[in-house]
Write an enzyme that holds these catalytic residues in place. Structure first.
Site, PDB file in Angstrom:
ATOM      1  CG  HIS A   1      62.335 140.411  18.230  1.00 36.97           C
ATOM      2  ND1 HIS A   1      61.154 140.131  18.890  1.00 36.97           N
ATOM      3  CD2 HIS A   1      62.151 139.973  16.955  1.00 36.97           C
ATOM      4  CE1 HIS A   1      60.304 139.560  18.053  1.00 36.97           C
ATOM      5  NE2 HIS A   1      60.883 139.447  16.874  1.00 36.97           N
ATOM      6  CG  ASP A   2      68.149 141.351  18.490  1.00 36.00           C
ATOM      7  OD1 ASP A   2      68.728 140.938  17.478  1.00 36.00           O
ATOM      8  OD2 ASP A   2      67.547 140.596  19.278  1.00 36.00           O
TER       9      ASP A   2
ATOM     10  CG  ASP B   1      71.059 140.421  15.707  1.00 33.87           C
ATOM     11  OD1 ASP B   1      70.150 139.946  15.014  1.00 33.87           O
ATOM     12  OD2 ASP B   1      71.519 139.865  16.711  1.00 33.87           O
TER      13      ASP B   1
ATOM     14  CG  ASP C   1      71.713 136.165  16.184  1.00 35.47           C
ATOM     15  OD1 ASP C   1      70.903 135.216  16.004  1.00 35.47           O
ATOM     16  OD2 ASP C   1      71.362 137.274  16.618  1.00 35.47           O
TER      17      ASP C   1
ATOM     18  CB  VAL D   1      70.689 140.969  20.660  1.00 33.99           C
ATOM     19  CG1 VAL D   1      70.446 142.069  21.682  1.00 33.99           C
ATOM     20  CG2 VAL D   1      71.894 141.272  19.791  1.00 33.99           C
TER      21      VAL D   1
HETATM   22  O1  RIB Z   1      63.356 135.806  18.556  1.00 36.70           O
HETATM   23  C1  RIB Z   1      63.984 136.974  18.099  1.00 36.70           C
HETATM   24  C2  RIB Z   1      65.474 136.822  18.154  1.00 36.70           C
HETATM   25  O2  RIB Z   1      65.882 135.809  17.261  1.00 36.70           O
HETATM   26  C3  RIB Z   1      66.220 138.097  17.691  1.00 36.70           C
HETATM   27  O3  RIB Z   1      67.422 138.203  18.391  1.00 36.70           O
HETATM   28  C4  RIB Z   1      66.483 137.843  16.245  1.00 36.70           C
HETATM   29  O4  RIB Z   1      67.659 138.529  15.766  1.00 36.70           O
HETATM   30  C5  RIB Z   1      66.729 136.360  16.249  1.00 36.70           C
HETATM   31  O5  RIB Z   1      68.081 136.160  16.622  1.00 36.70           O
HETATM   32 CA    CA Z   2      69.481 138.510  17.190  1.00 37.66          CA
END
Ligand code: RIB
Ligand code: CA
Length: 308
Positions: A236-237, A14, A9, A122
């Site tokens: 995160h991703d 990402d 997304d 992701v």
């Molecule tokens: O909580 C983090 C996630 O939420 C990640 O994938 C970020 O891109 C959002 O989509």
């Molecule tokens: Ca994401």
């Protein structure tokens, strides 16, 4: 060789996951699928096409689900901007959306290559959940599923829920109980990868278009994260891609995950169950932070060496 379908997304983190996947010879992107999440689908698709074009990714880019399975759409414009990927500027692009249905592509690709395809999600897990419902044999044919999402405690979109789960809890429940081997990068681990100005500067010095996109995106992302979550952004991703490249950076516990799809206050909460009512998930607990950052730097060096 890790053959992956990468569902995104796009979205600032990402984008870093896509850059890392595109850079590494050990990963073959079979397709990118843009889904509603950080921003509505028309934005995440546009952002993913722009990035794929800039990175010279030959794999097809599909339009995934425009909405969650049941709940109303949840987006995050404050964090990712009105277009979902604020910061970088893209000119005209050649890359066009792949014709055909993303769910049909997932099913066909996985069933034609049993045990060889890893599905990486992701963003919200809507596309994979739909594919699992349409083709129940899919779980047995997947090599593994690697997802970013969930938390054993504090959420980031509500006090108890992480965004990717909260944005489609019903899809998350379907995926997390499907029976395929699952690796889950939740906030417990991903919040150990908060970047700092020095890392941004290191990658800026690498040079090249990918580095330029990273720095322009982190400029906006750092500002929005400092404003709303009072810290620099976490990667995160990219943890999902780092795991596929260098799994030894991470440590896990085995859990059964239940998703709250009923309550209001805890909607989208992921509960790690001590008993085993369902399927075991490898839940990430620790990451070698410096090793992770060195891997990020290496990926951008590889992109620069490739002229990107
Ligand atoms: O909580 C983090 C996630 O939420 C990640 O994938 C970020 O891109 C959002 O989509
Ligand atoms: Ca994401």
């Amino acid at each position: 060789m890790e053959r992956i379908i990468l569902d995104v997304d796009t979205g600032h983190d990402d984008a870093v996951a896509i850059e890392m996947a595109a850079s590494h010879p050990g990963i073959r992107i079979e397709a990118l699928i843009a889904v509603n999440g950080n921003s509505p689908l028309h934005n995440t698709l546009e952002n993913t096409l722009n990035l794929a074009d800039a990175l010279r990714i030959e794999a097809p880019v599909f339009a995934g689900s425009p909405a969650p399975l049941l709940r109303s759409r949840a987006n995050a414009p404050a964090i990712h901007g009105e277009n979902g990927f604020a910061g970088p500027v893209f000119g005209p692009r050649k890359k066009q959306v792949q014709s055909g249905n993303a769910v049909e592509f997932i099913i066909r690709t996985v069933m034609d290559n049993p045990g060889q395809i890893t599905f990486v999600s992701v963003g919200p897990y809507t596309d994979l959940a739909l594919a699992l419902r349409v083709e129940p044999r899919l779980a047995g044919a997947l090599k593994q599923i690697v997802v970013m999402g969930g938390t054993s405690g504090q959420g980031n979109v509500t006090p108890n829920a992480e965004f990717n789960i909260f944005a489609d809890p019903e899809a998350a429940q379907i995926v997390l109980s499907c029976g395929a081997p699952i690796v889950m990068m939740g906030l417990d681990c991903t919040l150990q990868t908060i970047i700092n100005p020095q890392l941004i500067e290191d990658i800026r010095k690498t040079g090249g278009r990918a580095s330029e996109i990273f720095c322009a995106s982190m400029g906006f992302y750092a500002e929005s994260c400092l404003k709303y979550i009072h810290d620099y952004p976490a990667m995160h991703d990219p943890c999902c891609i780092a795991y596929l490249i260098k799994p030894q950076l991470f440590s896990f516990t085995e859990e059964t995950i239940e998703v709250d799809t009923k309550s209001e206050l805890n909607y989208g909460r992921t509960s790690l169950m001590w008993k085993d009512p369902g399927h075991i998930v490898r839940f990430a607990r620790r990451v070698d932070r410096e090793g992770f950052f060195e891997l990020m730097r290496d990926c951008f060096r590889r992109l620069k060496e490739a002229g990107i």
